[in-house]
Design an enzyme around this catalytic site. Structure first.
Site, PDB file in Angstrom:
ATOM      1  N   CYS A  89       0.890  -1.156   0.000  1.00  0.00           N
ATOM      2  CA  CYS A  89       0.000   0.000   0.000  1.00  0.00           C
ATOM      3  C   CYS A  89       0.924   1.201   0.000  1.00  0.00           C
ATOM      4  O   CYS A  89       1.946   1.164   0.681  1.00  0.00           O
ATOM      5  CB  CYS A  89      -0.816   0.080   1.299  1.00  0.00           C
ATOM      6  SG  CYS A  89      -2.595   0.007   1.059  1.00  0.00           S
TER       7      CYS A  89
HETATM    8  C1  LIG Z   1     -16.405  -5.271   1.600  1.00  0.00           C
HETATM    9  C2  LIG Z   1     -15.083  -5.777   1.397  1.00  0.00           C
HETATM   10  C3  LIG Z   1     -14.207  -5.729   2.606  1.00  0.00           C
HETATM   11  C4  LIG Z   1     -12.978  -5.097   2.337  1.00  0.00           C
HETATM   12  C5  LIG Z   1     -12.074  -5.003   3.479  1.00  0.00           C
HETATM   13  C6  LIG Z   1     -10.871  -4.294   3.090  1.00  0.00           C
HETATM   14  C7  LIG Z   1     -10.042  -3.843   4.235  1.00  0.00           C
HETATM   15  C8  LIG Z   1      -8.887  -3.101   3.700  1.00  0.00           C
HETATM   16  C9  LIG Z   1      -7.941  -2.638   4.723  1.00  0.00           C
HETATM   17  C10 LIG Z   1      -6.896  -1.827   4.052  1.00  0.00           C
HETATM   18  C11 LIG Z   1      -5.706  -1.568   4.846  1.00  0.00           C
HETATM   19  C12 LIG Z   1      -4.801  -0.561   4.260  1.00  0.00           C
HETATM   20  C13 LIG Z   1      -4.177  -0.951   2.967  1.00  0.00           C
HETATM   21  C14 LIG Z   1      -2.810  -1.466   3.125  1.00  0.00           C
HETATM   22  O1  LIG Z   1      -1.918  -0.919   3.757  1.00  0.00           O
HETATM   23  N1  LIG Z   1      -2.608  -2.625   2.578  1.00  0.00           N
HETATM   24  C15 LIG Z   1      -1.406  -3.327   2.794  1.00  0.00           C
HETATM   25  C16 LIG Z   1      -1.653  -4.594   3.479  1.00  0.00           C
HETATM   26  O2  LIG Z   1      -1.911  -5.590   2.539  1.00  0.00           O
END
Ligand SMILES: CCCCCCCCCCCCCC(=O)NCCO
Length: 346
Positions: A112
Site C-alpha cells: 500500500c
Molecule cells: C467489503 C469488502 C471488505 C474489504 C475489506 C478491506 C479492508 C482493507 C484494509 C486496508 C488496509 C490498508 C491498505 C494497506 O496498507 N494494505 C497493505 C496490506 O496488505
C-alpha cells in the site's frame, strides 16, 4: 500486464442526514451486489488475512454480537446493507472488522502506498494505492462515495461496497487522509484495545472526515484517539507545509513525521507499510521506488497527473493494487479513483 485498462470508479451519494439503516440502501441496490459472490469473497479474504483457524472462529463469534462490538451509526448502516442485499449480517460485519482483527506483527503480505506532496506553488496533492488480498474481488466492489450533509457535499471517499469505514477520503477545503496498514505488536493487543473501547480504525478515519474542519484538527484527532489496530494515517492539508504521517500502535501514538522534516525531499512524504525511521526490507522496497519516481518528476512538474504516474511505477503499482486515488483538499475538482484493472498479473 493483462491487456485491460484502468477504469474510473463510479460515484454514489450517501446522505448523512438519512437514518443510518437507509443510508447505503440505494447504493448497494443500484450496484446490484450478488449475495453469494460477496459471501464467498469475504470468506476467502478472511482466510487470507488471518493465518490461524482459531482467529477466524473468534472473528465469527464477534460478528454474531454486533450490538456489543459495533458502535452506532455503523451498526445500523451495516444492518441496512444486509437487509437490502440479503447478504448475511455476520458477513457484512466481518468485512467491516477485517483490518482490525488482522493488522498485527505476524500478519502476511504488505503493500500500500500513500504520498502527500506540494507542487511548485505549494498546492498539496495526496495520492494512494490501496493494495490488499484478493484484489480482483475488491476491484469489483470499488466505488467513490460523495458524503452529503445539510444538502451539500461534505467529503469524498473511496471504499468497497458494503464497507462503511473510510480508508481514503478528502474533506473539501480542509484536509485529505489515507490509511496504510501497520503490522506491529501481537494479535492479543488488538483484543485488549477492543476491551478498552478503542475505535475500529477506519470508522475512526471516517469520523475524522465527518467532524474535523481543518488539517490541524484532523492531525490532533488522528494522534489522540485510540484505535483497535496499529495504522499509518497520512494527512494532507490545503496550505504549503500541511502534510503528516501519524504512526499509531494499537491504542497509543508511536510517532509523527511532518512535511518538510526530511531534508532530502522536504516537498513530499511517502508512506508504505514501514515505520518512517526504519529502512524498509530489501524484499519489499516500495518506498525507494516511490522516492526515485518522485525525484525524477521533481517539484516543478508535480501535479495530479504526475502523481498518478508515480503511483503507477513497478513495485508501487503491483499485483495487489485495487485502486489509485489522487485528491487535493484545496481543489474539490481533484478527486479521482481509478480501478486498476491494468495491473500486472500474478
Ligand atoms: C467489503 C469488502 C471488505 C474489504 C475489506 C478491506 C479492508 C482493507 C484494509 C486496508 C488496509 C490498508 C491498505 C494497506 O496498507 N494494505 C497493505 C496490506 O496488505
Amino acid at each position: 500486464f493483462n491487456g485491460r485498462n484502468a477504469e474510473p470508479a463510479k460515484t454514489f451519494i450517501v446522505d448523512l442526514d438519512d437514518p443510518p439503516m437507509q443510508r447505503w440502501q440505494k447504493v448497494v441496490l443500484s450496484a446490484a451486489v450478488d449475495a453469494s459472490y460477496y459471501k464467498q469473497g469475504i470468506d476467502k479474504l478472511l482466510k487470507a488475512a488471518l493465518s490461524s483457524e482459531a482467529l477466524v472462529e473468534l472473528v465469527e463469534v464477534i460478528a454474531k454480537d454486533i450490538e456489543k462490538f459495533i458502535p452506532q451509526p455503523f451498526a445500523d448502516e451495516i444492518r441496512g446493507i444486509s437487509q437490502a442485499t440479503g447478504i448475511p449480517l455476520g458477513d457484512v460485519v466481518i468485512a467491516n472488522i477485517i483490518y482490525d482483527v488482522s493488522a498485527f506483527g505476524s500478519s502476511g503480505n504488505k503493500a500500500c502506498t500513500s504520498i502527500v506532496t506540494a507542487d511548485k506553488s505549494g498546492k498539496i496533492y495526496h495520492g494512494r494505492n490501496l493494495d490488499y488480498e484478493d484484489p480482483e474481488f475488491l476491484k469489483n466492489l470499488t466505488i467513490q462515495v460523495d458524503f452529503h450533509q445539510n444538502g451539500k457535499s461534505l467529503f469524498m471517499a473511496t471504499t468497497y461496497l458494503g464497507y462503511v469505514g473510510v480508508i481514503t477520503g478528502s474533506r473539501h477545503g480542509a484536509f485529505s487522509i489515507s490509511g496504510d496498514e501497520r503490522d506491529s505488536g501481537e494479535w492479543w493487543q488488538n483484543l485488549i484495545a477492543v476491551a478498552e473501547k478503542s475505535d475500529i480504525t477506519f470508522f475512526h478515519e471516517r469520523m475524522i472526515l465527518e467532524k474535523c474542519t481543518n488539517f490541524k484538527e484532523a492531525l490532533t484527532e488522528a494522534m489522540s484517539t485510540p484505535t483497535i489496530a496499529p495504522v499509518y494515517y497520512i494527512i494532507g492539508g490545503i496550505k504549503p507545509k500541511e502534510g503528516a504521517i501519524v504512526v499509531r500502535n494499537a491504542h497509543t501514538l508511536a510517532n509523527v513525521t511532518m512535511l518538510g522534516m526530511d531534508q532530502t525531499h522536504p516537498w513530499y512524504l511517502v508512506e508504505t507499510n514501514y515505520d518512517p525511521w526504519k529502512a524498509p526490507p530489501a524484499s519489499d522496497d516500495r518506498r525507494d521506488a516511490a522516492i526515485h519516481a518522485m525525484n525524477r518528476v521533481g517539484q516543478d512538474e508535480m501535479d495530479a497527473e504526475m502523481l498518478y504516474k508515480v503511483l503507477s511505477v513497478p513495485l508501487v503499482f503491483n499485483k495487489d493494487t485495487t485502486y489509485t486515488t489522487v485528491m487535493s483538499a484545496a481543489d474539490s475538482s481533484v478527486y479521482r479513483t481509478m480501478i486498476r484493472w491494468d495491473g500486472p498479473e500474478d
